[in-house]
Enzyme design. Sequence first.
Site, PDB file in Angstrom:
ATOM      1  N   TRP A 115       1.739  14.906  -8.843  1.00 37.11           N
ATOM      2  CA  TRP A 115       1.985  14.597  -7.430  1.00 37.11           C
ATOM      3  C   TRP A 115       3.177  15.346  -6.810  1.00 37.11           C
ATOM      4  CZ3 TRP A 115       3.079   9.542 -10.172  1.00 37.11           C
ATOM      5  CH2 TRP A 115       1.919   9.068 -10.827  1.00 37.11           C
ATOM      6  N   ASN A 133       8.079  16.398  -9.743  1.00 38.38           N
ATOM      7  CA  ASN A 133       9.037  17.211 -10.510  1.00 38.38           C
ATOM      8  C   ASN A 133       8.861  18.696 -10.229  1.00 38.38           C
ATOM      9  OD1 ASN A 133      10.333  15.109 -12.493  1.00 38.38           O
ATOM     10  ND2 ASN A 133       8.137  14.684 -12.454  1.00 38.38           N
ATOM     11  N   ASP A 141      -3.051  13.035 -15.411  1.00 36.60           N
ATOM     12  CA  ASP A 141      -2.276  12.279 -14.421  1.00 36.60           C
ATOM     13  C   ASP A 141      -0.896  11.887 -14.975  1.00 36.60           C
ATOM     14  OD1 ASP A 141      -1.914  11.056 -11.962  1.00 36.60           O
ATOM     15  OD2 ASP A 141      -3.794   9.952 -12.034  1.00 36.60           O
ATOM     16  N   ASP A 158      -1.204  11.159  -3.406  1.00 37.28           N
ATOM     17  CA  ASP A 158      -2.641  11.199  -3.087  1.00 37.28           C
ATOM     18  C   ASP A 158      -2.933  11.444  -1.598  1.00 37.28           C
ATOM     19  OD1 ASP A 158      -2.787  10.590  -5.712  1.00 37.28           O
ATOM     20  OD2 ASP A 158      -3.899   8.722  -5.459  1.00 37.28           O
TER      21      ASP A 158
HETATM   22  C1  GLA Z   1      -3.685   9.036  -9.202  1.00 32.74           C
HETATM   23  C2  GLA Z   1      -4.188  10.432  -8.851  1.00 32.74           C
HETATM   24  C3  GLA Z   1      -5.514  10.301  -8.124  1.00 32.74           C
HETATM   25  C4  GLA Z   1      -6.525   9.583  -8.997  1.00 32.74           C
HETATM   26  C5  GLA Z   1      -5.975   8.225  -9.407  1.00 32.74           C
HETATM   27  C6  GLA Z   1      -6.848   7.559 -10.451  1.00 32.74           C
HETATM   28  O1  GLA Z   1      -3.376   8.300  -8.078  1.00 32.74           O
HETATM   29  O2  GLA Z   1      -3.258  11.102  -8.079  1.00 32.74           O
HETATM   30  O3  GLA Z   1      -5.996  11.572  -7.754  1.00 32.74           O
HETATM   31  O4  GLA Z   1      -6.797  10.372 -10.115  1.00 32.74           O
HETATM   32  O5  GLA Z   1      -4.676   8.336  -9.961  1.00 32.74           O
HETATM   33  O6  GLA Z   1      -6.341   6.333 -10.860  1.00 32.74           O
END
Ligand code: GLA
Length: 397
Positions: free
Chosen positions: A185, A188, A151, A206
């Site tokens: 996400w 970049n 992450d 997310d």
């Molecule tokens: C981010 C990720 C999620 C999950 C959470 C866990 O938001 O994008 O998919 O892994 O962290 O804290």
Amino acid sequence: MSGKIGISGALFLFLCLSELFGQKFDSIAMTPPMGWNGWNSFKCRINETVIREVANAMVTNGMMDAGYSYLVIDDCWQTGRDVNGTILADPVRFPSGMKILGDYIHSRGLKFGIYSDAGNSTCRGRPGSRGHELRDAMTYATWGVDYLKYDWCSHGTLDAESSYRLMRDALYKAGRPVVYSICEWGKNEPWQWGKDIGHLWRTTPDIINCFDCRNIWGGMGVLQIIDRMADLGSFAGPGHWNDADMLQVGNGNLTPAEERLHFSMWAMFSSPLIAGNDIRNMSEETLSILTNREVIAIDQDRLGISATRWLKSGDLEIWFKPLDRGEFAFCLINRGSRTITINQNLKTTISNHYTIDDSYVVRDLWKHKIIGNTSEILKGYLCPHDVLLISLTARVY
Ligand code: GLA
């Protein structure tokens, strides 16, 4: 003396260089990874009992046979580090330890996935891997980890590409093949640089458990993710996938039609299919969506070509995906709240490259039956938020 170094010299040089610079593990994830991750339904409420029960469910309910293999433990499994800096699993939630849990997952014929973060702490404030990359990678190897979701919280001023490369090299050095999931996400544009680093990269913030919505953190519903994925297809392929995020099928907020549309489009994009519901307790309908082998076959098609939006007319969209052996999939979706009449000729040439003549049989992959052929006009109705996913296969005369 000759200037040539010979084959063994070249091989030696290659091995030295890859030892120095690292690389990603090749030839794994040649089709999009399939599995389960509890984040969408459990958040931090996970423990080793849940994980064992999920493993058992995956084996007995047919998901494993349908192709789901990775069982990924997301955030909140870790609490701190020992004096040597070795990462520690939460002793209350995971009293047996990760090695024993990994062994159990493997004993059920599944693969073991885990989560960490490129920054100092994870998104839920647990220890991240920053400064501990090699130590963590080696620890994962001793636990038998097969998949790492990495992450991007608390990254500060770090550069994304080099941070992800650092962990890639650490995993490679640790020596156990690991599917490496880049979870930054889409901030970049990992599709631009992720191919030689990871096996999949998230394209969005997310996923939210809704069909058509956003939240203030940039979270996206099903339609918003589809729109984000639309232009990214050319970056993905065998071994390096655009990840549209974990599934919300079975999480109670989408209608059955919306769930079918969601699952169909993830398959059309060759996105990883990571179930995100409590698979220990799910309806027959949810299970039948998650294990629809005809749809999974679209996702897992050997060519790994992502769908393109072929037609858009109001709320009707028709997506197109070339498949192995000269076959095709079309996915018709209704984004709106009114029923749409379908009256579509599928005979066409797409991108000057794919010609569809009248020699194909048209099969409905949700109804599991042949509904016509390409010498006829495709006719029917598409209810609000519903989907018609069809394959075109060669007609036998
Ligand atoms: C981010 C990720 C999620 C999950 C959470 C866990 O938001 O994008 O998919 O892994 O962290 O804290």
